[in-house]
Write a protein that holds these residues in place. Structure first.
Motif, PDB file in Angstrom:
ATOM      1  N   ASN A  76      13.938  18.211  50.981  1.00 28.25           N
ATOM      2  CA  ASN A  76      13.145  17.717  50.782  1.00 28.25           C
ATOM      3  C   ASN A  76      11.142  18.356  51.360  1.00 28.25           C
TER       4      ASN A  76
ATOM      5  N   SER B 212       0.038  15.043  45.304  1.00 26.14           N
ATOM      6  CA  SER B 212       1.013  15.906  46.179  1.00 26.14           C
ATOM      7  C   SER B 212       2.181  16.544  45.913  1.00 26.14           C
TER       8      SER B 212
ATOM      9  N   ASN C 163       6.504  17.990  45.681  1.00 24.92           N
ATOM     10  CA  ASN C 163       7.053  17.885  46.942  1.00 24.92           C
ATOM     11  C   ASN C 163       8.591  18.988  45.677  1.00 24.92           C
TER      12      ASN C 163
ATOM     13  N   ARG D  32       2.636  14.600  42.114  1.00 23.06           N
ATOM     14  CA  ARG D  32       2.911  13.698  41.982  1.00 23.06           C
ATOM     15  C   ARG D  32       1.129  12.670  42.011  1.00 23.06           C
TER      16      ARG D  32
ATOM     17  N   LYS E 293      -1.284   9.595  52.734  1.00 22.29           N
ATOM     18  CA  LYS E 293      -0.525   8.604  52.788  1.00 22.29           C
ATOM     19  C   LYS E 293      -0.101   8.092  54.277  1.00 22.29           C
TER      20      LYS E 293
ATOM     21  N   ASP F 241      17.105  10.697  49.453  1.00 17.04           N
ATOM     22  CA  ASP F 241      17.241  11.686  47.840  1.00 17.04           C
ATOM     23  C   ASP F 241      17.974  12.172  48.701  1.00 17.04           C
TER      24      ASP F 241
HETATM   25  O1  LIG Z   1       4.397  10.395  47.498  1.00 18.66           O
HETATM   26  C1  LIG Z   1       5.511   9.666  47.556  1.00 18.66           C
HETATM   27  O2  LIG Z   1       5.328   9.329  46.755  1.00 18.66           O
HETATM   28  C2  LIG Z   1       7.059   9.614  47.409  1.00 18.66           C
HETATM   29  C3  LIG Z   1       7.654  11.037  47.721  1.00 18.66           C
HETATM   30  C4  LIG Z   1       9.147  11.392  47.526  1.00 18.66           C
HETATM   31  O3  LIG Z   1       9.909  10.532  47.108  1.00 18.66           O
HETATM   32  C5  LIG Z   1      10.283  12.266  47.311  1.00 18.66           C
HETATM   33  O4  LIG Z   1       9.084  13.437  48.051  1.00 18.66           O
HETATM   34  O5  LIG Z   1      10.934  12.219  47.416  1.00 18.66           O
END
Ligand SMILES: O=C(O)CCC(=O)C(=O)O
Ligand SMILES: [Fe+2]
Length: 314
Positions: A162, A242, A244, A145, A171, A158
């Motif tokens: 995560n 980032s 994830n 991201r 952030k 979600d």
């Molecule tokens: O970091 C972000 O901008 C959103 C992250 C997010 O929604 C996630 O990791 O599920």
């Protein structure tokens, strides 16, 4: 307003994730996320990833709103995107010089591939290490991201566990526990309340009853977002990078295999709601409206009692 729990201990982090009675969000500090923390400058990423085309969200609004769609989807070569994210004002733009960008990686085939940084960004994949909170069989997807400074993503949940690894930039996080769902004006997996920091309580009065958990992640921090926890994430000072990683928590066959975003409802729930819709349809066919209305309300009170029983168990 409570803050999101923070720890420096990987052992404690593992315990929180794996103990069914814990599983609350936390920020893990001091885990070595690998060489990405030093290496991932915009120049390095532009060189390593090159002109690979990527699909991005572009908005003139700092708060991206999925419900009211205040953004467009555009395509850019990655090396252009990263430099645009770095700037506040751009000479080349789609909508306006001060537009914001948000990139959430998908697969190379955007309709069928689950995001995987090893497959789709192999030249940088070895730079990052995930904290060992899960077993390798639980891996579902890894999502790269990149976004402009001061850009906020809508509040959503979600369906997977995560871990959000912060590599560059800071952030701000706001999270809500799953049982606050009744206070968050949810439509699908997203909240209708866009300005979650300064909400309009006249329009959204129940939001007063929600508990805001807040926190900040900086480069090197890992945020654990348990499945179903609502989250609102905003980049602060500079552009943000980032990764994830989504992980299965429950049996793999409870999840939709083609869940590209990690947010499709669990199979047992889709099945239940499908059966209910079918039964209601039958009811509708057999009985006049005044009876259907009456029995639908009986059904609601049945569900209310069911929920009360469950709340006692939680
Ligand atoms: O970091 C972000 O901008 C959103 C992250 C997010 O929604 C996630 O990791 O599920
Ligand atoms: Fe998310």
């Amino acid at each position: 307003m409570p803050t999101i729990y923070e720890t420096d201990s990987l052992d404690e982090a593992i315990d929180i994730v794996q103990d069914e009675n814990k599983r609350f969000p936390f920020i893990l500090h001091k885990f070595d996320i690998g060489s990405c923390q030093e290496k991932w400058t915009s120049e390095y990423l532009a060189t390593k990833i090159g002109a690979k085309p990527v699909r991005i969200h572009v908005s003139q609004d700092a708060m991206m709103d999925f419900v009211r769609k205040n953004f467009t989807y555009e395509n850019l070569p990655f090396n252009k995107l990263i430099h645009r994210c770095e700037q506040i004002i751009n000479e080349e733009y789609f909508l306006a010089p001060n537009e914001r960008y948000y990139f959430r990686a998908l697969g190379d085939n955007q309709r069928t591939d689950v995001a995987n940084i090893e497959k789709h960004f192999p030249s940088i994949a070895n730079d990052i290490k995930y904290p060992p909170l899960f077993s390798t069989e639980q891996f579902f997807s890894s999502v790269f991201r990149v976004g402009s400074a001061d850009t906020q993503l809508w509040t959503h949940y979600d369906i997977m566990d995560n871990v959000l690894i912060q590599v560059h930039g800071t952030k701000r996080l706001i999270m809500f526990k799953p049982s606050d769902i009744d206070y968050l004006y949810i439509d699908g997996d997203k909240s209708l309340v866009n300005d979650i920091e300064n909400p309009d309580f006249e329009t959204y009065p129940l939001l007063r009853q929600a508990t805001y958990y807040t926190g900040i992640i900086k480069p090197g921090d890992c945020l654990y977002i348990p499945a179903l926890w609502f989250h609102n994430v905003k980049s602060l000072d500079t552009y943000a990078i980032s990764v994830n990683v989504f992980w299965y928590h429950l049996k793999a066959d409870f999840y939709e295999p083609k869940d590209l975003y990690g947010n499709k409802d669990l199979v047992p729930f889709s099945r239940t709601i499908g059966q209910l819709a079918k039964s209601l349809n039958e009811l509708d066919k057999q009985l006049p409206p005044v009876y259907v209305d009456f029995y639908a309300k009986r059904l609601r009170s049945y569900l209310d009692n069911y929920i009360k029983e469950y709340e006692r168990k939680l």
